[in-house]
Design a protein around this motif. Structure first.
Motif, PDB file in Angstrom:
ATOM      1  N   GLY A 244       0.807  -1.208   0.000  1.00 31.60           N
ATOM      2  CA  GLY A 244       0.000   0.000   0.000  1.00 31.60           C
ATOM      3  C   GLY A 244       0.839   1.257   0.000  1.00 31.60           C
ATOM      4  O   GLY A 244       2.055   1.237  -0.236  1.00 31.60           O
ATOM      5  N   GLU A 245       0.158   2.361   0.283  1.00 32.80           N
ATOM      6  CA  GLU A 245       0.800   3.675   0.226  1.00 32.80           C
ATOM      7  C   GLU A 245       0.410   4.502   1.442  1.00 32.80           C
ATOM      8  O   GLU A 245      -0.563   4.202   2.135  1.00 32.80           O
ATOM      9  CB  GLU A 245       0.361   4.411  -1.044  1.00 32.80           C
ATOM     10  N   GLY A 249       0.504   9.019  -1.172  1.00 34.53           N
ATOM     11  CA  GLY A 249       0.698   8.172  -2.341  1.00 34.53           C
ATOM     12  C   GLY A 249       2.063   7.522  -2.446  1.00 34.53           C
ATOM     13  O   GLY A 249       2.402   6.949  -3.484  1.00 34.53           O
ATOM     14  N   LYS A 250       2.879   7.561  -1.386  1.00 35.18           N
ATOM     15  CA  LYS A 250       4.207   6.957  -1.424  1.00 35.18           C
ATOM     16  C   LYS A 250       4.166   5.556  -0.810  1.00 35.18           C
ATOM     17  O   LYS A 250       3.549   5.336   0.228  1.00 35.18           O
ATOM     18  CB  LYS A 250       5.203   7.827  -0.663  1.00 35.18           C
ATOM     19  N   LYS A 251       4.863   4.611  -1.463  1.00 32.32           N
ATOM     20  CA  LYS A 251       4.907   3.237  -0.988  1.00 32.32           C
ATOM     21  C   LYS A 251       5.865   3.113   0.201  1.00 32.32           C
ATOM     22  O   LYS A 251       6.765   3.935   0.380  1.00 32.32           O
ATOM     23  CB  LYS A 251       5.343   2.293  -2.110  1.00 32.32           C
ATOM     24  N   SER A 255      13.860   2.213   4.212  1.00 30.50           N
ATOM     25  CA  SER A 255      14.756   3.295   4.610  1.00 30.50           C
ATOM     26  C   SER A 255      14.170   4.172   5.710  1.00 30.50           C
ATOM     27  O   SER A 255      14.904   4.911   6.368  1.00 30.50           O
ATOM     28  CB  SER A 255      15.108   4.172   3.401  1.00 30.50           C
ATOM     29  N   ILE A 256      12.858   4.103   5.938  1.00 31.78           N
ATOM     30  CA  ILE A 256      12.260   4.928   6.996  1.00 31.78           C
ATOM     31  C   ILE A 256      12.446   4.301   8.368  1.00 31.78           C
ATOM     32  O   ILE A 256      12.197   4.944   9.390  1.00 31.78           O
ATOM     33  CB  ILE A 256      10.757   5.191   6.756  1.00 31.78           C
ATOM     34  N   LEU A 257      12.915   3.037   8.407  1.00 34.81           N
ATOM     35  CA  LEU A 257      13.065   2.352   9.681  1.00 34.81           C
ATOM     36  C   LEU A 257      14.210   2.939  10.485  1.00 34.81           C
ATOM     37  O   LEU A 257      15.244   3.320   9.945  1.00 34.81           O
ATOM     38  CB  LEU A 257      13.299   0.855   9.455  1.00 34.81           C
ATOM     39  N   LYS A 258      14.003   2.968  11.798  1.00 35.39           N
ATOM     40  CA  LYS A 258      15.028   3.446  12.725  1.00 35.39           C
ATOM     41  C   LYS A 258      15.545   2.277  13.562  1.00 35.39           C
ATOM     42  O   LYS A 258      15.329   1.114  13.219  1.00 35.39           O
ATOM     43  CB  LYS A 258      14.457   4.564  13.591  1.00 35.39           C
ATOM     44  N   ARG A 259      16.222   2.606  14.641  1.00 34.16           N
ATOM     45  CA  ARG A 259      16.844   1.564  15.458  1.00 34.16           C
ATOM     46  C   ARG A 259      15.817   0.559  15.993  1.00 34.16           C
ATOM     47  O   ARG A 259      16.008  -0.649  15.943  1.00 34.16           O
ATOM     48  CB  ARG A 259      17.582   2.221  16.613  1.00 34.16           C
TER      49      ARG A 259
END
Length: 373
Positions: A244-245, A249-251, A255-259
């Motif tokens: 999903g998004e 509208g971004k999938k 890379s958005i994951l943190k520690r």
């Protein structure tokens, strides 16, 4: 005249064939209170098949059953409750219900081999769990007598022993499966225990010990699918991709994951989810600057509802949905269709916690994983 006689005989045989043969229960009941009852239910749909007051005497009653299958015999006597599985079929059931010994399996004589296997299962249970039950009785008694100064300690100890009791059920089922590899009862017992999501490796070990015909049955295939689903969400596994998004509208991108990352499976129309949001907003404020991210995955179908609740509940962390509702791959892969559902992953998407976290433990689990990594 002969034709009429033949017709009467034929009609009588047809009516006799349509009339279900009853299951007859003969119990000796003793040591119960004045308002105690016994209940027979279907575990499949919860339908109550019979309710009888317990008279502390010899009791006989019948159930007319069109088909055979699994059933539960329950006793309720105030706070004292017993629950026993058996196989319901036509014929005679005999046993003893003793209010002072509710751990003892009440059925002593049953009309079929399926029922005899249940008697053997409970015999195994009695032989294997006596020491554990004795210990549990001791800690329960200590908990009942706890003082204000030690009640937390006694409560935690009681919880540990209750958990041991639940997990010990798997050892009993394993022993039963080894003795009866061709019995479908093992699938039923595992299903009723309901621990596939938290004990998938043990479930798989027991499942693999069963006869191939049992494994390939409809129930067997269903259980195996549940075990596989649970295995992919165990600690150390790679989190399935989030489909999903976001509202822009971004999938989803790793890379958005943190520690440490809290994945929140929810829906905008769930009252429980909305209440959880109030707690989560405060937790996010606590952790958002500590290399922690929250990620919402909604199982919604209506975009307006989803977007409006994000705004109304002040959910400022990343949100994703494919707007497919219960048909979403997210629902199957991330939470096995459970809402609400929480789990932790690291910056690589590796699962940190085994299955669903209670909201009460989310804070402590985030702190623990931050400190340990």
């Amino acid at each position: 005249m002969k034709k009429q006689l033949y017709l009467l005989i034929l009609l009588a045989s047809l009516f006799s064939a349509c009339d279900p043969v009853p299951a007859t229960f003969n119990f000796e009941t003793k040591n119960f209170g004045p308002n105690a009852v016994m209940i027979i239910q279907s575990p499949e749909n919860g339908e109550t098949l019979k309710v009888e007051n317990i008279t502390n005497a010899n009791q006989t009653f019948k159930i007319n059953i069109p088909v055979k299958g699994y059933a539960i015999l329950k006793t309720e006597d105030g706070d004292h409750k017993g629950e026993y599985y058996f196989y319901l079929d036509k014929g005679s059931f005999k046993g003893v219900l003793d209010g002072k010994n509710i751990n003892s399996y009440p059925l002593k004589s049953v009309p079929n081999k399926e029922g005899e296997q249940f008697i053997d299962f409970y015999r195994l249970k009695d032989n294997m769990s006596k020491n554990l039950l004795d210990s549990l009785d001791i800690v329960e008694s200590e908990f009942d007598q706890a003082t204000q100064s030690n009640i937390m300690e006694k409560a935690k100890n009681a919880d540990r022993w209750r958990e041991k009791k639940i997990l010990f059920q798997l050892d009993i089922i394993k022993a039963f499966a080894k003795k009866y590899p061709r019995s479908a009862h093992t699938l039923f017992l595992l299903e009723q225990l309901g621990r596939a999501d938290s004990e998938p490796k043990n479930y798989l070990s027991i499942f693999n010990s069963l006869d191939k015909e049992i494994q390939e049955s409809k129930k067997g295939k269903s259980l195996l699918e549940e075990i596989k689903q649970a295995n992919q969400m165990m600690a150390g596994s790679k989190m399935p991709n989030i489909e999903g998004e976001n509202p822009d509208g971004k999938k989803f991108d790793l890379s958005i994951l943190k520690r440490v990352n809290l994945v929140i499976c929810w829906t905008s129309y769930s009252g429980k989810s909305r209440k959880n949001n109030q707690v989560l907003v405060k937790l996010y404020e606590k952790y958002k600057n500590k290399d922690v991210e929250f990620i919402g995955v909604s199982f919604d179908k209506k975009r307006d509802w989803w977007v409006n609740v994000i705004k109304d509940d002040h959910l400022t962390w990343p949100q994703y949905s494919d707007l497919q509702g219960a048909k979403s791959p997210n629902a199957k892969n991330l939470s096995n269709y459970n809402v609400t559902y929480f789990f932790l992953v690291d910056k690589n998407g590796t699962v940190l916690t085994n299955n669903d976290l209670s909201l009460d433990f989310v804070d402590s689990e985030i702190s623990k994983n931050l400190a340990g990594r």
